[in-house]
Scaffold this motif. Structure first.
Motif, PDB file in Angstrom:
ATOM      1  N   ASP A   1     -16.483  79.445   2.556  1.00 13.89           N
ATOM      2  CA  ASP A   1     -15.636  78.361   2.209  1.00 13.89           C
ATOM      3  C   ASP A   1     -14.255  78.538   1.789  1.00 13.89           C
ATOM      4  O   ASP A   1     -13.545  77.788   1.931  1.00 13.89           O
ATOM      5  N   LEU A   2     -13.991  79.846   1.304  1.00 13.86           N
ATOM      6  CA  LEU A   2     -12.602  80.216   0.863  1.00 13.86           C
ATOM      7  C   LEU A   2     -11.964  80.618   2.222  1.00 13.86           C
ATOM      8  O   LEU A   2     -10.548  79.890   2.253  1.00 13.86           O
ATOM      9  N   ASP A   3     -12.308  81.271   3.327  1.00 10.85           N
ATOM     10  CA  ASP A   3     -11.850  81.472   4.458  1.00 10.85           C
ATOM     11  C   ASP A   3     -10.515  81.717   4.290  1.00 10.85           C
ATOM     12  O   ASP A   3      -9.388  81.461   5.039  1.00 10.85           O
ATOM     13  N   MET A   4     -10.019  82.903   3.503  1.00  9.41           N
ATOM     14  CA  MET A   4      -8.990  83.494   3.253  1.00  9.41           C
ATOM     15  C   MET A   4      -9.059  85.042   3.118  1.00  9.41           C
ATOM     16  O   MET A   4     -10.318  85.434   2.767  1.00  9.41           O
ATOM     17  N   PRO A   5      -8.012  85.641   3.401  1.00 11.30           N
ATOM     18  CA  PRO A   5      -7.898  87.159   2.992  1.00 11.30           C
ATOM     19  C   PRO A   5      -8.564  87.460   1.529  1.00 11.30           C
ATOM     20  O   PRO A   5      -8.195  86.852   0.679  1.00 11.30           O
ATOM     21  N   LEU A   6      -9.403  88.579   1.396  1.00  9.39           N
ATOM     22  CA  LEU A   6      -9.892  88.753   0.056  1.00  9.39           C
ATOM     23  C   LEU A   6      -9.286  90.422  -0.415  1.00  9.39           C
ATOM     24  O   LEU A   6      -9.067  91.128   0.635  1.00  9.39           O
ATOM     25  N   SER A   7      -9.292  90.529  -1.467  1.00  6.94           N
ATOM     26  CA  SER A   7      -8.821  91.887  -2.005  1.00  6.94           C
ATOM     27  C   SER A   7      -9.826  92.555  -2.841  1.00  6.94           C
ATOM     28  O   SER A   7     -10.820  91.752  -3.352  1.00  6.94           O
ATOM     29  N   SER A   8      -9.710  94.031  -2.992  1.00 10.24           N
ATOM     30  CA  SER A   8     -10.631  94.524  -3.668  1.00 10.24           C
ATOM     31  C   SER A   8      -9.820  95.627  -4.546  1.00 10.24           C
ATOM     32  O   SER A   8      -9.235  96.387  -3.880  1.00 10.24           O
ATOM     33  N   LYS A   9     -10.310  95.631  -5.954  1.00 13.89           N
ATOM     34  CA  LYS A   9      -9.693  96.458  -6.813  1.00 13.89           C
ATOM     35  C   LYS A   9     -10.294  97.814  -6.857  1.00 13.89           C
ATOM     36  O   LYS A   9     -10.081  98.676  -7.614  1.00 13.89           O
TER      37      LYS A   9
END
Length: 772
Positions: free
Chosen positions: A612-620
């Motif tokens: 649903d987000l369909d966008m790049p994700l980040s991880s800390k």
């Protein structure tokens, strides 16, 4: 109990060292008041050149901060000048009409720069090099102007010239004598120095006498007595200093070149003393830190009514603080008909050594290109020690032949002559207090905290202590699963070409065949460096192709939509809000790095959230390059933030999820307001008129550290090139979990600069990072 009133006129190094010593000897005897003409606390004036050269900040050279004055019940008046001493009523008066009574008065007014008495010295752009304000003026001038002339080829002039070169200016050094530093060097060493500095970019005009400074309101040219002229936007007067004795003269205190004092630093007036550059002892006026500190120690003992043999004069030594130059001179290095000398000159490697003897005692020396034995030589000369034939041979050995000059020194021999700190004193402090860095040694013992000349010796001694007195600990430091050192583990992994953590543990005969929480992530990191294609998979990451989430302590997950540079748009914000509602996500947080965290996602909901987000994700998670902190900061200033945001976006895309020995925090501030806290990040970038200042090695943790200025980059592209090279070199040469500041302290900032400023090496580093 009545406390005597002690007033110190001058808030500089000599006077404050005396006060420190008084407090250590009798902390309750005096009510102390200090006046300083400059608007600063006590700082190390000798290291001003390193501030100008970009190696240190004002905070780094501060000796006593305001808390120190408060803790020691000292009343401090900065920016206030004592203009009158009434010796009959024992009262001083300041330029702010303040009157203070004294029982004891110490004059430590130092010296003032000598300004050539030529036409035009009052023009804009003509300055001395004596204070923090002078440094700031030079830095500001370099942003608008490019042609600098330094008048004076002595120690101060050359250090100022090096700083101006670092600021991007074209620099000419004008000197009236036949060769540079003629008071500290012989002609051979001076010519070697001149050649090296010319290679660094300096220009020299020797045997030139200035006649006039030409220009309208601002200086434009320098005219010499031989009729020649030189263009100049900035003229720095570094032609020497004069003792500041005006106050003493007007108060009826006996003066000659400076304030005349006896062996106890007493002036001609009872209860008034003088110390430092304004004092003249047996016809000598000293301008170096070691004699000033020695005077302060004698005066402290005398004022505290302790037995003291009095001040007997000092042996002078010089060390130039310019990157790429190893230079040291001490004592009578010229000699006369009563002396003999031994000289060696390796022209190929530019190494020159000259020792001057009177009988079998060394009385002077000049070293160029190899100063490893400078501390030992100074100790021998101060103690007038007779030198054996074997010792003479050792002093002339080249660095690769000598078996460690520090290792062969006796424990009683002095390492830091400014502060009288012996080799044994440093070893004892390191062992008893667990000191591991040069900075900690300096804070604990004061060694290397004054002129900085002994810092290489302190560094060598610290390395020697750590490698020879802690061998066993170092051998088992990697983890309890092996007896191999960290370096040995990496070497054997490369030699045996292992490709997984388990293979590494099997090949290296791990005692615990499954490893532990210490070694497994370290082995994974080193495998990633040896084989760039190797992917590190942590158990705490839930991975589905390119999308991920970080597990929380409650076994739910956090999902972080990527917002490069902290920027987003209305459409993405709606997606995030809709996902939070649809999957009943309990917490939505905005972090200091301008990222939105969706916290408390159920494991079974992760595929739906991602879709649903369909966008790049980040991880800390993990030791990687973290998201770059930026600052819009409209409430602070109205400067243009666009370039800083573009730089942040570009860096984040280039460095996303790059693994590092320890996580790297970055900040980009658009201007000097430093809204992103750039100076306390591993890598910090701050906008200035000329581009970007890049700071490295900062830390905003419990023990905050200010970053050091690495360089100035003129464009975004230059900044990215330097930062990428820095990160890759850190990845390749740091130990696992070694912080950037620890790595810099171990390698040295100068070495890091040398690597990054080599275009070919930097390009190779960038290419290797692209494979990561």
């Amino acid at each position: 109990m009545y406390k005597q009133k002690l007033v110190l006129v001058g808030n500089g190094m000599a006077g404050l060292r005396c006060v420190e010593s008084i407090i250590s000897k009798d902390p309750t005897a005096f009510e102390i008041t200090i006046f300083g003409s400059e608007p600063h606390v006590n700082y190390n004036r000798i290291l001003l050149s390193t501030v100008l050269q970009g190696n240190t900040s004002f905070e780094d050279i501060t000796i006593n901060d305001r808390n120190w004055y408060t803790e020691n019940n000292i009343q401090l008046f900065t920016g206030e000048t004592v203009v009158k001493i009434d010796k009959d009523t024992r009262k001083i008066k300041t330029d702010k009409e303040r009157e203070v009574y004294y029982d004891k008065l110490i004059i430590a007014t130092g010296s003032v720069p000598f300004i050539l008495p030529v036409t035009g010295v009052d023009k804009e752009g003509v300055i001395a090099f004596r204070t923090i304000e002078d440094c700031q003026k030079m830095i500001e001038t370099s942003r608008k102007h490019k042609k600098a002339v330094v008048i004076g080829g002595g120690l101060l002039g050359l250090e100022a010239a090096r700083g101006l070169l670092n600021l991007g200016m074209e620099v000419h050094v004008v000197h009236i004598a036949d060769y540079l530093m003629e008071r500290q060097l012989d002609s051979t060493a001076s010519l070697l120095l001149q050649k090296e500095l010319e290679n660094q970019g300096m220009n020299f005009l020797l045997k030139k006498e200035t006649q006039e400074l030409i220009g309208n309101e601002r200086v434009e040219r320098v005219r010499f007595k031989d009729g020649t002229e030189l263009d100049a936007d900035l003229v720095v007067m570094a032609a020497g200093v004069r003792p500041n004795i005006q106050l003493a003269k007007e108060s009826g205190i006996d003066t000659n070149r400076a304030i005349i004092v006896n062996d106890y630093l007493e002036t001609s007036i009872p209860n008034i003393y003088a110390v430092g550059e304004c004092a003249e002892h047996q016809g000598m006026v000293y301008g170096l830190v070691k004699p000033l500190y020695e005077q302060g120690e004698v005066l402290a003992k005398h004022i505290c009514e302790m037995n003291c043999s009095g001040y007997q004069g000092s042996v002078l030594s010089t060390q130039l603080k310019i990157s790429g130059v190893e230079l040291f001179s001490v004592g009578d290095f010229l000699g006369d008909e009563t002396t003999k000398s031994i000289t060696t000159f390796d022209e190929l490697d530019s190494v020159y050594k000259k020792l001057v003897f009177q009988g079998r005692k060394i009385i002077g020396a000049v070293l160029y290109g190899d100063t490893n034995n400078s501390s030992r030589l100074l100790d021998m000369i101060v103690k007038r020690q007779e030198v054996s034939s074997e010792e003479k041979r050792a002093l002339f050995q080249s660095p690769n032949m000598a078996e460690g000059s520090i290792a062969s020194m006796a424990n009683h021999e002095i390492i830091c002559h400014c502060n009288a700190v012996s080799k044994g004193g440093i070893i004892e402090a390191v062992q008893n207090k667990g000191l591991t860095t040069v900075e900690q040694v300096k804070q604990c013992t004061k060694a290397s905290g004054s002129c900085g000349g002994c810092k290489p010796a302190v560094t060598e001694l610290l390395t020697y202590i750590q490698s020879n007195l802690s061998t066993h600990e170092k051998q088992t430091a990697f983890c309890s699963c092996t007896t191999l050192t960290e370096d040995e583990v990496v070497y054997k992994m490369q030699l045996q070409d292992v490709s997984t953590v388990q293979e590494a543990m099997d090949a290296l005969e791990w005692k615990n065949t499954k490893g532990c929480s210490t070694c497994r992530p370290a082995l994974s990191y080193y495998l990633g460096m040896i084989h760039p294609e190797y992917e590190i998979r942590q158990q705490t990451l839930f991975i589905n192709e390119k999308k991920n989430a970080t597990v929380q302590s409650d076994n739910r997950y956090s999902v972080i939509p990527q917002m490069y540079g902290g920027m987003t748009n209305a459409n993405d914000l709606r997606k995030i809000a809709n996902v939070a509602d649809k999957y009943d996500i309990p917490q939505v947080a905005v972090t200091s790095e301008q990222r939105i965290h969706l916290m408390g996602v159920k494991k079974e909901d992760l595929p739906g959230v991602w879709a649903d987000l369909d966008m790049p994700l980040s991880s800390k998670y993990g030791n990687t390059v973290q998201n770059v902190k930026t600052c819009i900061g409209e409430h602070v200033c109205s400067c243009d933030k666009q370039q800083s945001l573009l730089l942040a976006v570009d860096l984040e895309k280039r460095l996303e999820q790059v693994s590092t020995p320890y996580r790297i925090k970055m900040g980009i501030s658009a201007c000097m307001h430093n809204g992103a806290g750039s100076t306390t990040k591993d890598i910090g970038v701050m906008g200035i008129d000329r581009g970007w200042e890049i700071y490295v090695g900062g830390s905003s943790g419990r023990d905050a550290r200010a970053g050091e200025l690495l360089c100035v980059a003129g464009t975004n592209e230059e900044a990215i090139e330097i930062i990428i090279g820095f990160i890759q070199y850190y990845r390749e040469t740091a130990n696992y979990l070694e912080r950037t500041w620890q790595w810099i302290e171990r390698l040295g900032l100068i070495h890091v600069r040398e690597v990054l400023f080599d275009n070919e090496l930097n390009q190779q580093l960038s290419q290797r990072l692209e494979l990561a």
